[in-house]
Design an enzyme around this catalytic site. Structure first.
Site, PDB file in Angstrom:
ATOM      1  N   CYS B  85       1.148  -0.921   0.233  1.00 36.31           N
ATOM      2  CA  CYS B  85       0.178  -0.128  -0.244  1.00 36.31           C
ATOM      3  C   CYS B  85       0.961   0.993  -0.207  1.00 36.31           C
ATOM      4  O   CYS B  85       1.308   1.813  -1.001  1.00 36.31           O
ATOM      5  CB  CYS B  85      -1.091   0.138   1.470  1.00 36.31           C
ATOM      6  N   HIS B 202      -3.807  -5.853   1.175  1.00 36.47           N
ATOM      7  CA  HIS B 202      -2.611  -6.011   2.272  1.00 36.47           C
ATOM      8  C   HIS B 202      -2.601  -7.563   2.623  1.00 36.47           C
ATOM      9  O   HIS B 202      -3.946  -8.232   3.224  1.00 36.47           O
ATOM     10  CB  HIS B 202      -4.023  -5.147   3.832  1.00 36.47           C
ATOM     11  N   GLU B 204      -1.061  -8.940   4.782  1.00 39.51           N
ATOM     12  CA  GLU B 204      -1.592  -8.447   6.579  1.00 39.51           C
ATOM     13  C   GLU B 204      -2.924  -8.767   6.888  1.00 39.51           C
ATOM     14  O   GLU B 204      -2.965  -9.085   8.012  1.00 39.51           O
ATOM     15  CB  GLU B 204      -0.130  -7.907   7.272  1.00 39.51           C
TER      16      GLU B 204
END
Lengths: 80, 230
Positions: B85, B202, B204
């Protein structure tokens, strides 16, 4: 000598400009016959330089190194 | 094996990445403030957030901080570097990756789950996937609209640098599946050597099934495996 640089950073021609397009639509809603609108960023920088050429050279380097992104931007510089 | 998660003022996905690496994968990862050193680390994660308040352009200021010279050296030495990002924006601004991230086509912050097609599994981050596999991860950004000119795109395609594309659930690069207007539905790219990855989604936030998907975890697992092979 102290100089003032006025830098205008704008998306390259033909590049999608959603902010400009939104402003154009809003102006049209207000009844203005607006053909196009483009958003740009204006920066004012004061700097010390030997002369106008020196100031222009430094500000041009700043634009290339950081202030503009050459992939998507054009920029213009006015030194006063 | 030691990984650095770089923190700038305004980073906000740093703890999530730290959690995935330490608690889920069981490797050692440190949160490293941008004024500190990353010497001796085996890989670097530049997490998402709003470094420097997105002033000037998203990622522009962080890309010019001295620590990015260390990141470049580490990348030149073949170590894995991933920017997620805002981290992708920083890597592009720093010149570690080609192209630029513009304001989304629909100029609002866009936070949603997307489908991605894995285009290249021969990178430091995608060895754990099958080519053409569809995976799910969330995006959350306002400046994720990837752009590169035609010549750059041709070059990137010929060198297999496009790693993820936004697709519909059937794997087609449809316009409606593209959350931000990116050219060629590009969601993630690597450098020429495949050891620097930038991606807007993302991973994560998709590393545990309780979050809705654990597809993202394989990116970190692949990175660790790559780093272990040295």
């Amino acid at each position: 000598m102290r100089y003032c640089a006025e830098i205008t950073i704008q998306l390259k021609q033909g590049m999608l400009d959603p902010e400009g397009e939104t402003i154009q639509r809003a102006l049209t809603h207000l009844g203005y016959a607006v053909k196009s609108a483009h958003a740009a960023k204006r920066l004012l920088i004061e700097l010390e330089a030997d002369d106008t050429d020196d100031a222009t050279g430094m500000v041009d380097e700043m634009c290339r190194k950081m202030l503009a992104n050459p992939v998507i931007h054009n920029y213009s510089i006015v030194i006063r | 094996m030691k990984f650095a998660v770089i923190r700038f003022g305004g980073s906000n996905c740093d703890s999530d990445v730290h959690h995935v690496l330490n608690d889920l994968l069981g490797v050692s990862a440190d949160l490293v403030w941008y004024k500190d050193s990353i010497e001796g680390y085996d890989g670097v994660v530049i997490p998402g957030g709003f470094s420097y308040g997105d002033y000037l352009r998203a990622g522009a200021i962080a890309a010019r901080t001295p620590i990015m010279n260390s990141v470049k050296r580490l990348a030149d030495n073949g170590k894995p570097v991933i920017g997620i990002c805002n981290g992708f924006q920083i890597l592009a601004e720093a010149g570690l990756l080609p192209g630029a991230l513009r304001t989304n086509e629909y100029p609002k912050f866009c936070c949603k789950w997307v489908n991605l097609r894995v285009e290249n599994t021969d990178t430091a981050f995608t060895s754990g996937f099958k080519e053409g596999e569809i995976v799910r991860m969330p995006v959350a950004h306002k400046e994720g609209n990837f752009f590169a000119d035609d010549a750059a795109l041709q070059d990137m395609n010929s060198r297999h640098q496009i790693v993820f594309r936004y697709v519909d659930p059937d794997g087609n690069t449809a316009d409606y599946a593209n959350p931000n207007g990116s050219v060629e539905n590009i969601a993630g790219i690597v450098n020429g050597s495949g050891n620097v990855l930038g991606m807007m989604p993302h991973p994560e936030r998709a590393s545990e099934s309780i979050l809705g998907s654990d597809d993202g975890r394989r990116i970190f697992e692949s990175m660790v495996e790559y780093a272990e092979q040295g």
